[in-house]
Design an enzyme around this catalytic site. Structure first.
Site, mmCIF file in Angstrom:
data_model
loop_
_atom_site.group_PDB
_atom_site.id
_atom_site.type_symbol
_atom_site.label_atom_id
_atom_site.label_comp_id
_atom_site.label_asym_id
_atom_site.label_seq_id
_atom_site.Cartn_x
_atom_site.Cartn_y
_atom_site.Cartn_z
ATOM 1 N N GLY A 28 3.623 -1.159 8.748
ATOM 2 C CA GLY A 28 4.948 -0.781 8.272
ATOM 3 C C GLY A 28 4.841 -0.544 6.784
ATOM 4 N N GLN A 51 -2.944 -2.316 7.421
ATOM 5 C CA GLN A 51 -3.288 -3.754 7.486
ATOM 6 C C GLN A 51 -4.115 -4.144 6.257
ATOM 7 O OE1 GLN A 51 -3.892 -1.925 10.767
ATOM 8 N NE2 GLN A 51 -1.710 -2.313 10.941
ATOM 9 N N LYS A 90 0.833 -1.217 0.000
ATOM 10 C CA LYS A 90 0.000 0.000 0.000
ATOM 11 C C LYS A 90 0.862 1.260 0.000
ATOM 12 C CE LYS A 90 -2.125 -1.384 3.741
ATOM 13 N NZ LYS A 90 -1.667 -2.774 3.826
#
Ligand code: IMP
Length: 428
Positions: free
Chosen positions: A40, A221, A16
């Site tokens: 992260g 996520q 992402k």
């Protein structure tokens, strides 16, 4: 209203960060809406790597206002360190970076409880960043928020009450009690350093949308880690799906005009929980090595497996995806044959979407497709790809009933095919 959401379509780590960094130039605001330092996001620019956990991935584009919304949970020390790293790159944050006063704080007790719980058998395999306990406090209405860092007396009273509330849990888990005075001193000091960045994110985003500004909502996520739609209880504690973009930034659903789901060309997962297409063999190791599949936050080796269409179908529905972006297609180069999981079998029944509860007992039903050996990192259009790679993308579209837009063929910004202005759309 013109808001695009970038959301993970699998179990996180879909790439992402790179896609947000690519799309940010088309937006005026970039808003991170959920999660915390468990995320992260790795950016690679000109061969240099920058890993961000909280600061939105659009931060390197200096004309963008980057915001952290009320749906997130913030560890102020992690945030200050990231601010330092970004400033060290010569990037200015003044008047272009805002943290919501309503975002909840991750406190030392949250990290301690997370770690103590993880030391027990059958644990979730969390990132130990205190995320679950921080969201528990939020839902339990005893949380402390970023705005409290600027109100010393309120902070003191709430912190003491909060520590008392956790005390029985601490004792049951054999934890060492924490010193409230040390926490108060430490956190109020972080408040002083963050003060100029703290603000009302909902108003900033709402006012910008009212003036027709383009807003990019950055998820963390992935759909399968979403607390409602994911593989509960092996999930994170927030709404990672696109719906979280509105509750997490303080604007309504009419702000959203498109949702891009990011999916790797194969599947990975970190932590425990079901993963039907996981390969615990040489092929899985090959994927891990070729894709450098080690956690950006914890360094843990990621579990790797074939592309699983079943979670992607769920992601298309639960996020209302308008398109998919496929990342790391280059990692599949050199496999003679590839497998795509098209459905599951459980007790003689076929499932196109994840069955309730028994996700860990399903058997994947695979379709074999031909692989390719050509280096695809220089391909900038889908038409440039080898036939087999094009066919692979065609199958994803047909099986998910969702168009594939952007295709990432390498970690660098440049290594991307079919990037268009997502606010205008394809064929516009
Ligand atoms: P937590 O969010 O630290 O509570 O972890 C809950 C689950 O979500 C664990 O399986 C973690 O490995 C996973 N998880 C949390 N954040 C990320 C992420 O950014 N990428 C991949 N997995 C994540």
């Amino acid at each position: 209203m013109s808001g695009i959401v970038i959301v993970g379509a699998q179990w996180g780590d879909e790439g992402k960060g790179k896609i947000v960094d690519l799309i940010a130039p088309y937006a005026e605001l970039v808003v991170r809406y959920a999660g915390g330092a468990n995320a992260g996001h790795t950016l690679v620019v000109g061969g240099e790597q920058l890993i961000l956990h909280l600061v939105p991935s659009g931060i390197l584009h200096e004309d963008k206002h980057c915001l952290i919304g009320q749906g997130t949970v913030i560890d102020p020390h992690v945030l200050l360190e990231e601010i330092r790293l970004v400033q060290e790159k010569g990037v200015t944050l003044t008047n272009r970076f805002t943290v919501s006063e309503r975002a909840h704080l991750v406190l030392p007790q949250h990290k301690a409880i997370d770690a103590l719980r993880e030391a027990r058998q059958g644990a979730i395999g969390t990132t130990k960043r205190g995320i679950g306990p921080a969201y528990e406090d939020k839902a339990g209405r005893r949380g402390l928020r970023i705005g409290d860092l600027l109100r010393p007396e309120t902070f003191r009273a709430k912190l003491q009450a909060n520590l008392e509330a956790w005390q029985p849990v601490f004792e049951a888990l054999g934890g060492t009690p924490l010193d409230p005075e040390a926490i108060i001193k430490d956190y109020l000091a972080t408040g002083e350093q963050l003060a100029s960045f703290i603000g009302e994110v909902g108003s900033v985003v709402g006012d910008a949308l009212a003036k027709d500004a383009r807003v990019l909502f950055e998820g963390a996520q992935g759909t399968m880690l979403d607390i409602d739609s994911g593989t509960y209880p092996f999930v994170t504690s927030s709404n990672a799906v696109a719906g979280g973009a509105t509750t997490g930034s303080g604007v309504g659903p009419t702000a959203i005009s498109g949702v891009i789901g990011i999916a790797k060309a194969y599947t990975t997962r970190v932590g425990g929980g079901p993963f039907p297409t996981e390969l615990q063999d040489a092929t899985g190791n090959k994927l891990r090595d070729a894709g450098a599949e080690f956690g950006a936050t914890t360094g843990r080796p990621r579990r790797c497996g074939w592309l699983d269409i079943v979670p992607l179908r769920l992601a298309v529905r639960a996020n209302g995806l308008t398109e998919l972006a496929i990342t790391k297609l280059d990692v599949l180069t050199g496999f003679a044959e590839l497998q795509i999981c098209v459905a599951y079998e459980l007790d003689g029944k076929r499932y196109e979407v994840p069955p309730y509860g028994d996700f860990d007992r399903v058997t994947p039903i695979y379709e074999s497709v031909e692989g390719w050996t050509e280096d695809i990192r220089n391909c900038r259009h889908r038409a440039d790809l080898p036939d087999a790679a094009r066919h692979y993308l065609d199958r994803i579209e047909a099986l998910t009933k969702c168009p594939v837009g952007i295709v990432s063929v390498g970690p660098d910004r440049e290594e991307t095919a079919e990037l268009v202005d997502p606010f205008i759309g394809r064929g516009a």
